[in-house]
Design an enzyme around this catalytic site. Structure first.
Site, PDB file in Angstrom:
ATOM      1  N   ASP A 188      -1.747  -2.069  -9.154  1.00 21.89           N
ATOM      2  CA  ASP A 188      -1.424  -2.694  -7.730  1.00 21.89           C
ATOM      3  C   ASP A 188      -2.494  -1.780  -6.836  1.00 21.89           C
ATOM      4  OD1 ASP A 188      -1.203  -3.343  -5.145  1.00 21.89           O
ATOM      5  OD2 ASP A 188       0.912  -3.771  -5.559  1.00 21.89           O
ATOM      6  N   HIS A 193      -1.296   0.781   0.274  1.00 22.90           N
ATOM      7  CA  HIS A 193      -0.454   1.947  -0.002  1.00 22.90           C
ATOM      8  C   HIS A 193      -1.183   3.412  -0.220  1.00 22.90           C
ATOM      9  CE1 HIS A 193       2.511  -1.212  -0.740  1.00 22.90           C
ATOM     10  NE2 HIS A 193       1.549  -1.868  -1.517  1.00 22.90           N
ATOM     11  N   ILE A 208       2.386   2.823   3.194  1.00 27.38           N
ATOM     12  CA  ILE A 208       3.758   2.569   2.663  1.00 27.38           C
ATOM     13  C   ILE A 208       3.734   2.641   1.184  1.00 27.38           C
ATOM     14  CG2 ILE A 208       4.420   1.450   4.886  1.00 27.38           C
ATOM     15  CD1 ILE A 208       4.127  -1.178   3.211  1.00 27.38           C
ATOM     16  N   GLY A 211       6.947  -2.065  -2.544  1.00 26.56           N
ATOM     17  CA  GLY A 211       8.168  -2.681  -2.906  1.00 26.56           C
ATOM     18  C   GLY A 211       8.608  -2.352  -4.396  1.00 26.56           C
TER      19      GLY A 211
END
Length: 286
Positions: A188, A193, A208, A211
């Site tokens: 990803d 991120h 961040i 998830g």
């Protein structure tokens, strides 16, 4: 309307081939925090190839070249802006244990399109099978803000009741400062991120955590705490992404066992007053 539900649901599944090696599994495990302490036998089953057991969350990254959740936005009948997209939830069903290395055929399609009024929800289903049969079925719920309101099926409305009483077990798991940088190597590459400028543009003061990384950290905690460290016992694992995690924070993972074979889980960010990050989380096991 950018989402043509009838056209999207009628589209033929997209099939492909994926493959993975022990190195891919080891990298995923490190990306969700395995290996601390490095010589702990309980951790070596995730970090040493000669003892390797595969955590089921690896299914969400297997075949790192696969398009992932964003791939659901390039299907027929779907034309939306990435800035309006949120990864809302994940539901993984295991048909049998994932081998430490192998190849599989995947089939991807939209299983549902729901009209939530202020948003549309796309349920992107990926099914994987090898020569011995089905391996897993993975549903990603993709929220597209501002694309609802066409009078379509609203989808499920009921949510699980919150777990009652005090949790049976509570554990805390620190998130490394470089956790997102390590996890993204499993496939990803969203700069949200990693790149502070992209994060600020998206409304966050810094990058961040993915998830699905939080999803994997919580899954490992449950397997290690309540399932005797045996990932093959997991049959399904579902969650709703309720908030963000910043690398360097601590996750508080609370677990309840309301009935045999079921674990209810809630995950919060300790440093922000247990702000919810995973809710409606249920693991089914043998």
């Amino acid at each position: 309307m950018p989402i043509d539900a009838a056209k999207a649901l009628a589209a033929e599944p997209r099939t492909g081939e994926i493959g993975w090696t022990r190195k891919d599994v080891l990298l995923y495990h490190l990306g969700i925090g395995a290996g601390v302490p490095a010589t702990d036998p309980a951790e070596l089953r995730y970090t040493l190839e000669s003892k390797l057991r595969v955590l089921p969350g690896f299914a969400t990254v297997a075949g790192a070249g696969a398009p992932g959740v964003i791939g659901g936005l390039s299907l027929p009948g779907v034309e939306v802006e990435l800035a309006r997209v949120l990864h809302g939830g994940q539901h993984l069903r295991l048909h049998r244990p994932i081998p430490a290395e192998g190849t599989a055929t995947t089939s991807r399609r939209l299983a549902a399109v729901w009209d939530k009024g202020s948003a549309a929800v796309l349920v992107l289903r990926t099914e994987a099978a090898d020569r011995d049969g089905p391996l897993w079925t993975d549903d990603a719920q993709i929220f597209v803000r501002g694309e609802g309101g066409w009078g379509g099926d609203r989808g499920p409305r009921a949510r699980p009741e919150p777990p009652a009483g005090e949790p049976e077990r509570t554990v805390e798991r620190p998130v490394r400062e470089d956790q997102a940088l390590l996890y993204r190597l499993s496939g990803d590459w969203n700069p949200l991120h990693a790149d502070p400028d992209v994060a600020r543009t998206a409304g966050f003061h810094r990058p961040i955590l993915h998830g699905l990384c939080t999803y994997g950290i919580a899954l490992k905690a449950v397997v290690d705490t309540l399932l005797d460290g045996d990932p093959d016992r997991v049959r399904s694992y579902a969650t709703r992404f309720a908030g963000v995690v910043y690398p360097g924070e601590t996750l508080r993972i609370r677990m309840w066992r309301p009935v045999p074979g079921t674990v209810r889980i809630a995950v919060g960010a300790v440093e922000r007053g247990d702000a919810p990050v995973l809710t409606d989380t249920v693991l089914q096991h043998t």
